[in-house]
Write an enzyme that holds these catalytic residues in place. Structure first.
Site, PDB file in Angstrom:
ATOM      1  N   TRP A 138       0.857  -1.201   0.000  1.00  0.00           N
ATOM      2  CA  TRP A 138       0.000   0.000   0.000  1.00  0.00           C
ATOM      3  C   TRP A 138       0.882   1.236   0.000  1.00  0.00           C
ATOM      4  CZ3 TRP A 138      -4.738  -0.922  -1.294  1.00  0.00           C
ATOM      5  CH2 TRP A 138      -5.673   0.125  -1.277  1.00  0.00           C
TER       6      TRP A 138
ATOM      7  N   ASP B 115      -0.023  11.218  -0.087  1.00  0.00           N
ATOM      8  CA  ASP B 115      -1.067  12.236   0.024  1.00  0.00           C
ATOM      9  C   ASP B 115      -2.423  11.599   0.314  1.00  0.00           C
ATOM     10  OD1 ASP B 115      -1.371  11.055  -2.548  1.00  0.00           O
ATOM     11  OD2 ASP B 115      -2.368  12.840  -3.297  1.00  0.00           O
TER      12      ASP B 115
ATOM     13  N   GLU C 275      -3.544   8.857  -1.774  1.00  0.00           N
ATOM     14  CA  GLU C 275      -2.728   7.639  -1.635  1.00  0.00           C
ATOM     15  C   GLU C 275      -1.905   7.347  -2.889  1.00  0.00           C
ATOM     16  OE1 GLU C 275      -5.056   4.991   1.406  1.00  0.00           O
ATOM     17  OE2 GLU C 275      -6.166   4.960  -0.472  1.00  0.00           O
TER      18      GLU C 275
END
Ligand code: NOJ
Length: 420
Positions: A142, A198, A201
């Protein structure tokens, strides 16, 4: 990346005729608000009808488990949702929310301690963006860390803490809320100058929204700390440093705020509009240093941001260059083809409604060289100066700006008409 489902889920109930005339916006809001709130509560565990196995106080991003799988909890989403719920609770609009708020605080106290791919509680783990809804760590790949989460969580919980103090429960604040808050505030104070992803993502750099919400959290955190005998001058020192850094996002030649220090885009981004509404403080007037909604910099930025979407969406075709249009996250967005977002378009309207509140309170509005292009949309060639609320220019401008804001809802209605 998809937008925050719990916030927009209820918007699917909007039909275009609701926005047929601007005078219907107020009544639309009073009809829609309870629907939207019920949609939000349905997405909070353990009893929310869509919350599918989420622990108590956990906000899910979406019940969807495939394409995309969004059955996770994000610290940013959860904190923004609970900020809204806590605002309703402390203002007395809904006193039934207290149990849910206490469950949120407990869930966050637990999650803070869960070691995850960003680290442990004391080595960066607070910057982890999302967790499984059973409060275990999400260990897949992620965009991490995301450093707005701890700040937004602190701001939400501080709102509750201030209410508890005012209502004779300072001991609960000190014993139960403060340990959670201190972890987040210390994290912000120590890490605000580190890069991270940010709010969308996607871009790893420094980001205007993240920096601004960090500033707010430390200011409010410092005030609370002092009030409960936990004064920490480093919060003030770092808040001043963050505010200084915040100024560097302003692009004077483009007359707008550059959203991220990296990413290779133009920098025009809903990030900046969301910042003004999430750090709105009516008592701060039109302060440009904190980019308040009615500040010259925030208004100039708003025009540049909105204009970036006029020619790229079919739904905006044929609309006058000074009228409201649907906006998206950023003009370069290509996710799912790159489309208008309700969240982004309504944020533009909210900034303008916020500005109108402050102008009406202060009894005037100010046109500067920076904000002149924004105001000139509503009064061609308007001169720099201060216009008192008794002047016809003030009436012309504020009426046109209110119509523009109402028209943003209309732009979304037009979009929904395409879907129905
Ligand atoms: C993607 C959005 O860009 C982000 O802001 C949000 O936190 C997540 N989806 C979860 O809703």
């Amino acid at each position: 990346m998809r937008l925050l489902n719990v916030v927009v889920c209820a918007l699917g109930l909007i039909s275009s005729h609701v926005f047929a005339q601007s005078s219907s916006v107020d009544s639309y809001i009073s009809t829609e608000s309870p629907i939207a709130k019920a949609g939000i509560i349905a997405n909070i565990g353990p009893i929310g009808s869509k919350s599918q196995g989420a622990k108590a106080g956990i906000v899910i991003a979406s019940p969807s488990t495939t394409n995309p799988n969004y059955l996770f909890t994000w610290t940013r989403d959860s904190s923004l949702v609970f900020k809204a719920l806590i605002d309703q609770f402390v203002s007395g609009q809904d006193t039934s929310l207290r149990t849910l708020i206490d469950q949120f605080v407990s869930s966050q106290a637990f999650i803070q301690q869960v070691s995850n791919p960003s680290g442990t509680v004391s080595s960066g783990g607070l910057g982890e963006p999302k967790f499984n809804v059973d409060e275990t760590a999400f260990t897949g790949a992620w965009g991490r860390p995301q450093r707005d989460g701890p700040a937004l969580r602190a701001t939400a919980i501080i709102g509750y803490a201030n209410w508890l103090r005012a209502n004779g429960n300072s001991s609960w604040v000190t014993s139960t809320l403060w340990p959670v808050l201190k972890l987040d505030l210390d994290y912000v104070a120590a890490n605000w100058n580190q890069t991270g992803f940010d709010l969308w993502e996607e871009v790893s750099s420094s980001s205007f929204f993240t920096t601004a919400v960090q500033h707010r959290a430390l200011r409010e955190g410092s005030a609370l700390a002092s009030a409960i005998g936990q004064a920490n001058s480093n919060y003030d020192t770092q808040a001043a440093n963050i505010l200084c850094f915040l100024q560097s996002y302003w692009n004077p030649s483009g007359n707008f705020v550059t959203a991220n220090t990296g990413g290779g885009r133009s920098g025009r981004d809903a990030n900046t509009v969301l910042t003004s509404i999430h750090t709105f403080d009516p008592a701060a007037g039109c302060d440009a240093v904190t980019f308040q909604p009615c500040s010259d910099k925030a208004l100039a930025n708003l025009k540049v941001y909105v204009d970036a979407f006029r020619s790229i969406y079919v739904v905006n075709n044929g609309i006058a260059t000074n009228a409201a249009v649907a906006t998206g996250r950023y003009p370069e967005d290509s996710y799912q083809g790159g489309n208008p977002w309700y969240l982004a378009t309504f944020a533009v309207a909210e900034q303008l409604y916020d500005a109108l509140i402050v102008w009406n309170t202060q009894g005037s509005l100010n046109v500067t060289a920076i904000s002149q292009p924004f105001f000139a949309q509503f009064s061609s060639g308007i001169a720099v100066g201060t216009y008192p609320s008794s002047s016809t220019t003030y009436a012309t401008l504020t009426t046109a700006i209110k119509n523009f804001a109402d028209g943003l809802a209309g732009a979304m209605g037009a979009l929904l008409a395409l879907l129905i």
